[in-house]
Structures are given as C-alpha cells and as structure tokens.
Design a protein around this motif. Structure first.
Motif, PDB file in Angstrom:
ATOM      1  N   LYS A 138       0.867  -1.186   0.000  1.00 40.42           N
ATOM      2  CA  LYS A 138       0.000   0.000   0.000  1.00 40.42           C
ATOM      3  C   LYS A 138       0.889   1.216   0.000  1.00 40.42           C
ATOM      4  CE  LYS A 138      -1.919   3.441   2.482  1.00 40.42           C
ATOM      5  NZ  LYS A 138      -1.166   4.537   3.123  1.00 40.42           N
ATOM      6  N   HIS A 139       0.455   2.257  -0.664  1.00 48.03           N
ATOM      7  CA  HIS A 139       1.249   3.484  -0.657  1.00 48.03           C
ATOM      8  C   HIS A 139       0.321   4.676  -0.779  1.00 48.03           C
ATOM      9  CE1 HIS A 139       5.227   5.373  -1.074  1.00 48.03           C
ATOM     10  NE2 HIS A 139       4.589   6.291  -1.773  1.00 48.03           N
ATOM     11  N   SER A 140       0.690   5.755  -0.118  1.00 41.88           N
ATOM     12  CA  SER A 140      -0.061   6.998  -0.276  1.00 41.88           C
ATOM     13  C   SER A 140       0.847   7.986  -0.989  1.00 41.88           C
ATOM     14  CB  SER A 140      -0.432   7.542   1.094  1.00 41.88           C
ATOM     15  OG  SER A 140      -0.756   8.910   0.991  1.00 41.88           O
ATOM     16  N   THR A 141       0.246   8.793  -1.868  1.00 41.21           N
ATOM     17  CA  THR A 141       1.086   9.783  -2.546  1.00 41.21           C
ATOM     18  C   THR A 141       1.427  10.925  -1.602  1.00 41.21           C
ATOM     19  OG1 THR A 141      -0.906  10.816  -3.425  1.00 41.21           O
ATOM     20  CG2 THR A 141       0.239   9.266  -4.852  1.00 41.21           C
ATOM     21  N   GLY A 195       8.919  12.178   5.741  1.00 40.26           N
ATOM     22  CA  GLY A 195       8.126  13.334   5.351  1.00 40.26           C
ATOM     23  C   GLY A 195       8.747  14.017   4.146  1.00 40.26           C
ATOM     24  N   LEU A 196       7.880  14.578   3.310  1.00 36.64           N
ATOM     25  CA  LEU A 196       8.350  15.255   2.105  1.00 36.64           C
ATOM     26  C   LEU A 196       7.555  16.558   2.034  1.00 36.64           C
ATOM     27  CD1 LEU A 196      10.189  14.609  -0.356  1.00 36.64           C
ATOM     28  CD2 LEU A 196       8.200  13.643  -1.477  1.00 36.64           C
ATOM     29  N   GLY A 197       8.229  17.704   2.113  1.00 36.79           N
ATOM     30  CA  GLY A 197       7.509  18.979   2.117  1.00 36.79           C
ATOM     31  C   GLY A 197       6.541  19.023   3.299  1.00 36.79           C
ATOM     32  N   LEU A 229      16.576  15.126  -2.309  1.00 34.09           N
ATOM     33  CA  LEU A 229      16.944  16.325  -3.072  1.00 34.09           C
ATOM     34  C   LEU A 229      15.695  17.080  -3.540  1.00 34.09           C
ATOM     35  CD1 LEU A 229      19.413  17.841  -4.279  1.00 34.09           C
ATOM     36  CD2 LEU A 229      19.079  16.506  -6.366  1.00 34.09           C
ATOM     37  N   ARG A 230      14.700  16.332  -4.017  1.00 29.25           N
ATOM     38  CA  ARG A 230      13.461  16.970  -4.498  1.00 29.25           C
ATOM     39  C   ARG A 230      12.779  17.732  -3.375  1.00 29.25           C
ATOM     40  NH1 ARG A 230      10.163  12.273  -6.078  1.00 29.25           N
ATOM     41  NH2 ARG A 230       8.551  13.794  -6.463  1.00 29.25           N
ATOM     42  N   ASP A 231      12.851  17.164  -2.174  1.00 34.92           N
ATOM     43  CA  ASP A 231      12.199  17.779  -1.017  1.00 34.92           C
ATOM     44  C   ASP A 231      12.689  19.210  -0.776  1.00 34.92           C
ATOM     45  OD1 ASP A 231      10.597  17.928   1.221  1.00 34.92           O
ATOM     46  OD2 ASP A 231      12.027  16.942   2.546  1.00 34.92           O
ATOM     47  N   PRO A 285       5.550  12.742 -13.398  1.00 36.08           N
ATOM     48  CA  PRO A 285       6.463  11.640 -13.732  1.00 36.08           C
ATOM     49  C   PRO A 285       7.461  11.341 -12.619  1.00 36.08           C
ATOM     50  CG  PRO A 285       6.815  13.555 -15.178  1.00 36.08           C
ATOM     51  CD  PRO A 285       5.592  13.835 -14.378  1.00 36.08           C
ATOM     52  N   LEU A 286       7.886  12.383 -11.886  1.00 31.47           N
ATOM     53  CA  LEU A 286       8.830  12.128 -10.782  1.00 31.47           C
ATOM     54  C   LEU A 286       8.134  11.409  -9.638  1.00 31.47           C
ATOM     55  CD1 LEU A 286      10.982  15.416 -10.681  1.00 31.47           C
ATOM     56  CD2 LEU A 286      11.523  13.218 -11.747  1.00 31.47           C
ATOM     57  N   ILE A 287       6.894  11.788  -9.357  1.00 25.73           N
ATOM     58  CA  ILE A 287       6.158  11.096  -8.284  1.00 25.73           C
ATOM     59  C   ILE A 287       5.875   9.651  -8.717  1.00 25.73           C
ATOM     60  CG2 ILE A 287       4.027  11.031  -6.925  1.00 25.73           C
ATOM     61  CD1 ILE A 287       3.832  14.063  -7.152  1.00 25.73           C
ATOM     62  N   ALA A 288       5.390   9.486  -9.964  1.00 29.65           N
ATOM     63  CA  ALA A 288       5.041   8.131 -10.431  1.00 29.65           C
ATOM     64  C   ALA A 288       6.268   7.212 -10.417  1.00 29.65           C
ATOM     65  CB  ALA A 288       4.449   8.202 -11.836  1.00 29.65           C
ATOM     66  N   SER A 289       7.415   7.700 -10.921  1.00 26.73           N
ATOM     67  CA  SER A 289       8.592   6.821 -10.972  1.00 26.73           C
ATOM     68  C   SER A 289       9.145   6.556  -9.578  1.00 26.73           C
ATOM     69  CB  SER A 289       9.682   7.418 -11.874  1.00 26.73           C
ATOM     70  OG  SER A 289       9.928   8.755 -11.506  1.00 26.73           O
ATOM     71  N   SER A 290       9.042   7.561  -8.697  1.00 23.30           N
ATOM     72  CA  SER A 290       9.521   7.371  -7.321  1.00 23.30           C
ATOM     73  C   SER A 290       8.685   6.294  -6.628  1.00 23.30           C
ATOM     74  CB  SER A 290       9.404   8.715  -6.575  1.00 23.30           C
ATOM     75  OG  SER A 290       9.390   8.538  -5.193  1.00 23.30           O
ATOM     76  N   ILE A 291       7.376   6.442  -6.716  1.00 22.46           N
ATOM     77  CA  ILE A 291       6.504   5.480  -6.023  1.00 22.46           C
ATOM     78  C   ILE A 291       6.628   4.094  -6.655  1.00 22.46           C
ATOM     79  CG2 ILE A 291       4.095   4.859  -5.557  1.00 22.46           C
ATOM     80  CD1 ILE A 291       3.494   7.852  -5.293  1.00 22.46           C
ATOM     81  N   MET A 292       6.528   4.034  -7.994  1.00 24.93           N
ATOM     82  CA  MET A 292       6.471   2.718  -8.634  1.00 24.93           C
ATOM     83  C   MET A 292       7.819   1.986  -8.568  1.00 24.93           C
ATOM     84  SD  MET A 292       3.394   2.288  -9.162  1.00 24.93           S
ATOM     85  CE  MET A 292       3.487   0.708  -9.970  1.00 24.93           C
ATOM     86  N   ALA A 324      -2.184  18.132  -0.969  1.00 25.30           N
ATOM     87  CA  ALA A 324      -1.542  17.042  -1.721  1.00 25.30           C
ATOM     88  C   ALA A 324      -0.714  17.620  -2.858  1.00 25.30           C
ATOM     89  CB  ALA A 324      -2.617  16.117  -2.288  1.00 25.30           C
ATOM     90  N   PHE A 325       0.133  16.783  -3.457  1.00 28.25           N
ATOM     91  CA  PHE A 325       0.910  17.244  -4.609  1.00 28.25           C
ATOM     92  C   PHE A 325      -0.019  17.486  -5.792  1.00 28.25           C
ATOM     93  CE2 PHE A 325       3.772  14.196  -2.341  1.00 28.25           C
ATOM     94  CZ  PHE A 325       4.431  15.185  -1.639  1.00 28.25           C
ATOM     95  N   CYS A 326      -1.061  16.652  -5.917  1.00 22.17           N
ATOM     96  CA  CYS A 326      -2.044  16.827  -6.999  1.00 22.17           C
ATOM     97  C   CYS A 326      -3.147  17.731  -6.461  1.00 22.17           C
ATOM     98  CB  CYS A 326      -2.662  15.489  -7.387  1.00 22.17           C
ATOM     99  SG  CYS A 326      -1.456  14.277  -7.906  1.00 22.17           S
TER     100      CYS A 326
HETATM  101  N1  URA Z   1       5.658   9.578  -2.380  1.00 22.03           N
HETATM  102  C1  URA Z   1       6.756   9.006  -2.930  1.00 22.03           C
HETATM  103  O1  URA Z   1       7.145   7.894  -2.582  1.00 22.03           O
HETATM  104  N2  URA Z   1       7.425   9.689  -3.856  1.00 22.03           N
HETATM  105  C2  URA Z   1       7.036  10.893  -4.274  1.00 22.03           C
HETATM  106  O2  URA Z   1       7.674  11.430  -5.132  1.00 22.03           O
HETATM  107  C3  URA Z   1       5.891  11.478  -3.703  1.00 22.03           C
HETATM  108  C4  URA Z   1       5.222  10.784  -2.752  1.00 22.03           C
END
Ligand code: URA
Length: 440
Positions: free
Chosen positions: A81-84, A113-115, A167-169, A178-185, A206-208
């Motif tokens: 399970k993952h949350s964006t 935590g991110l942002g 670094l993105r943080d 694309p950065l969120i999708a590739s990071s999560i996936m 949220a980011f979206c």
């Molecule tokens: N969650 C992640 O794992 N990566 C992101 O880029 C954003 C949310």
C-alpha cells in the motif's frame, strides 16, 4: 555522454533516451553527477515533463539502481500500500495491522516526510525505541511472524529514489507527476509485492491539487504496474482537509493506535479511508467480492487482533530497547488553543490542509532542509473537523511544539477555516481505478 547536454535537452523540451536517463541515474547514484546538476535536471523535468516512455525508463533505471527485495521467503499473497502523501495521513499505521489480521502479508517499505506531507518512518520513530532500519532477514522474518513490517529503504534498495527524494524535497521539485510516479512505482516494484493499493491524494494538502491531476497520476502508475504484470487498485481521495484529527508525528501515532483500540470513536473520514483501503487490499489478495472483503475488514477491525498486531510490530521493531509498554503520552512543552471568534456559528465546511501542513512543518514536525531534526511533539490537533457543529468560543485546534508557538500561527490557523450554515457530510467521496486484470 555529458549531463550538461541532458539538462540542455530537457530544458529545450526534448525527450530523453533510455540511455540518457540511465546515465543520469547511474551518475547520480555513483556521485559522479553532483546535487546541483541533478537539481537542474529535476527542475527541467518539473517544468517540461516526461512522456510515458521516459517515465517508464526512469522507473526501470531507478528500480534497478540497487537490489530488489525477494519476498519468496514469505508465504501467501503479499500486498503493498502506498499513499502519494498528505497532511495527517497515518493510514499505513492502521491498515497494515488490519490486513495482517486477515492473514494477508504486508511487507511495507515507507518513506520520510516530504515537504508539508508527513512520512510513516518519521511517525514510527516517534515511538520510543522503534527502529525502521531492519535487515532484509529481520524484515522477512517479521512479516512471516506477525504478518507485517514497516521499514525504511536500505541504501541498497532503490538508492536512486533515496537520494532523489531527499533532493526533491529541498529543491521545489516534488510536485511533478512523472517524478512522483517513478519514485513510487520503483519502490513498489522493488519491494516485490504481488499486488498493491495506492491511495492517490488530491486537494490543497496534496501534490495533486485536483482530482483530474490525481487521475492522470493514477493512470500513469496503473500503466507502469501493468507493464510489470502487477495487480493495482488506485483510490483517489481528498486531501483538501487534513486526514483525521492530528497532524504531526507522535500525535498521529496515538490517533492511529486509538483508532485500532476503538474504531467507533475515531474520526469518521479517517475511518472511512482506512476501511476502503483495507478492503481493496484484502479484495485483491483474497479474490473475494468487494462486499465480502468489506464485511471481513469490518469484523476484524472490531476485534482485538489488529491492536495486538500493532503492538507486536512495535515490540519486534524495538530492536534494542526492552519490551516496555507502548508509551504514547503526549506532553509537548507548549500548547496554544485556536479559538472560534465572535460571530462564528454553523458547521465546519473546510480546513485548508496546505496551510495546516505548513504550520505543522514550521512548528517542527517536518523538515525545511535535509539536516533538520524533527520535534516529535510538534503538530496540530483539530478538535472541530469538517462536518462538526461550531460556535464562538469553541476550541477549534491546538498547536503543539517544544518551542514557543509564535502568535501569528494562531491567526494563520484561524484563516484556514471555512464555515457553512447547513450540515456538511464529514466523509469525502472516493474514486477508484484498477488495472485491467481486476476491472469488472
Ligand atoms: N511519495 C513518494 O514515494 N514519492 C514521491 O515522489 C511522492 C510521494
């Protein structure tokens, strides 16, 4: 190949080849590309985007930048399970023990935590003695023994994401699909589960920012998962309001633990999200119908098993501390009430999650730079959530920190509130998208 050429190419909106993406990821992971050049490329990607092919190549390069986890030592179906990412999102801490109580295995690698969005690892570390640094062997054994484990990515698993995420943080490059999708996936695929449920957040916290953008992100992630033959459900849920009644670290763990002990007293919107996400996790694992899966989730949620699973996880992940009772006393040095002013009446319509997330971050619950140390007591408690009746003089929120809370934070918190004269449903509607193999 030179990184400067790759930066120039993306700056000029040109698509990057598989080799160029691989070169960037290899160079950044091996320290031959420095942070400042990686930041420039990330910003060019943030502004000019990546097409699906580039996003798939980036996901693959990140996935294979390190080791992948072999979960074949775990019996049964493994669901992830993952949350964006959201404000007050403590759902992982609650659903993992529920799903484990239904005999489904959850081998969960989480993030920090991110942002303004909190991270499950930071929350877990707010519990005295708990470690998120498990070896692969400890991780697998714990999942086999208890049914779930929540650990940090080791340096060896998707090292590219570990470095890029940090670094993105701090470079304003988090909010890129694309950065969120590739990071999560890349992380989801590296962690080896058979199927996954992604909680894709949209709204101010949220980011979206809109459900349409969340749907775009969900569709990219579904296409990536399908390319790897994985079953996936995405649940699109609102993050316009913070999720639940607490935002921070220690207070969020307490809210999660309290929900497991007494779900009927929990925040209704948080409970609804927990039930929905757990149901989809159980549904894809058990192949039961949605109704049957939900019935099973509700039954187990009202038993003692998820609480026992949560406690067993805490004891197992206290690798060095003695097995003392779980201590979640919440005693910040400073606490300031935010009070509904003269003339307030009606129902809470909205509490802006982005501002509350920023307040919580500034109080010390999150990081402004990679080196910041968290104050586990810092954060916000919301006493009047969306849908609650309210009148002048009510305490709406409490702001907590181990340092003095600046007065302007109270004004800022008050400005997040919107009211309605008529009753408001506290539960946000959800939209669900599935991979082709699961679609009815
Ligand atoms: N969650 C992640 O794992 N990566 C992101 O880029 C954003 C949310």
């Amino acid at each position: 190949m030179h990184i400067l050429d790759i930066i120039e190419k993306k700056k000029n909106k040109l698509p990057l080849s598989e080799q160029e993406i691989q070169f960037f990821i290899d160079g950044y992971v091996n320290d031959t590309i420095p942070d400042y050049q990686a930041s420039a490329l990330l910003m060019a990607i943030r502004i000019n985007g990546l097409n699906f092919e580039e996003t798939l190549h980036l996901t693959k390069s990140m996935l294979y930048s390190g080791e992948t986890i072999d979960l074949s030592g775990i019996d049964g179906y493994k669901v992830d399970k993952h949350s964006t990412g959201g404000v007050g999102d403590k759902v992982t801490l609650i659903i993992a023990p529920i799903v484990a109580a239904l005999d489904v295995k959850v081998a969960k690698l989480s993030g920090r935590g991110l942002g303004i969005t909190g991270g499950t690892l930071d929350k877990l570390e707010a519990i005295e003695g708990v470690s998120i640094d498990l070896t692969e062997e400890q991780f697998i054994n714990q999942v086999n023994d208890i049914g779930f484990a929540i650990a940090g990515q080791t340096q060896n698993i998707v090292p590219a994401d570990k470095k890029l995420y940090a670094l993105r943080d701090v470079t304003g490059t988090v909010d890129s699909l694309p950065l969120i999708a590739s990071s999560i996936m890349s992380k989801k695929l590296a962690s080896g589960a058979d199927g996954m449920v992604l909680d894709v957040k949209y709204g101010s916290g949220a980011f979206c920012k809109t459900i349409e953008v969340a749907q775009d992100l969900a569709e990219i992630m579904i296409k990536i998962a399908e390319g790897f033959g994985k079953s996936i459900v995405t649940v699109l849920s609102s993050m316009n309001n913070p999720l639940g009644r607490t935002i921070g670290n220690k207070n969020e763990v307490k809210e999660a633990y309290d929900l497991l002990k007494n779900p009927d007293a929990a925040d209704k919107n948080l409970l609804n999200t927990v039930i929905e996400v757990s149901t989809y996790m159980y549904e894809i694992s058990s192949k039961k119908s949605h109704e049957e899966a939900k019935k099973a989730v509700l039954e187990v949620l009202h038993s003692d098993i998820p609480v026992q699973k949560f406690e067993a996880m805490v004891h197992a992940q206290r690798l060095t501390a003695e097995k003392s009772p779980i201590e979640l006393d919440f005693e910040p040095k400073f606490s300031v009430d935010v009070i509904a002013p003269e003339g307030t009446t009606g129902f809470v319509k909205n509490i802006d999650a982005q501002t509350i997330g920023t307040i919580s971050l500034d109080l010390g619950a999150g990081r402004h730079t990679k080196a910041d140390v968290l104050d586990f007591f810092a954060g916000v408690e919301i006493l009047k959530v969306k849908g609650d009746a309210i009148e002048a003089g009510d305490v709406i929120m409490k702001l907590y920190a181990n340092k003095e809370v600046p007065a302007e934070f109270v004004e800022k918190a008050l400005a997040t509130m919107e009211y309605s004269e008529t009753a408001i449903d506290p539960i946000d509607a959800k939209r669900v998208l599935k991979s082709k193999d699961l679609a009815e």
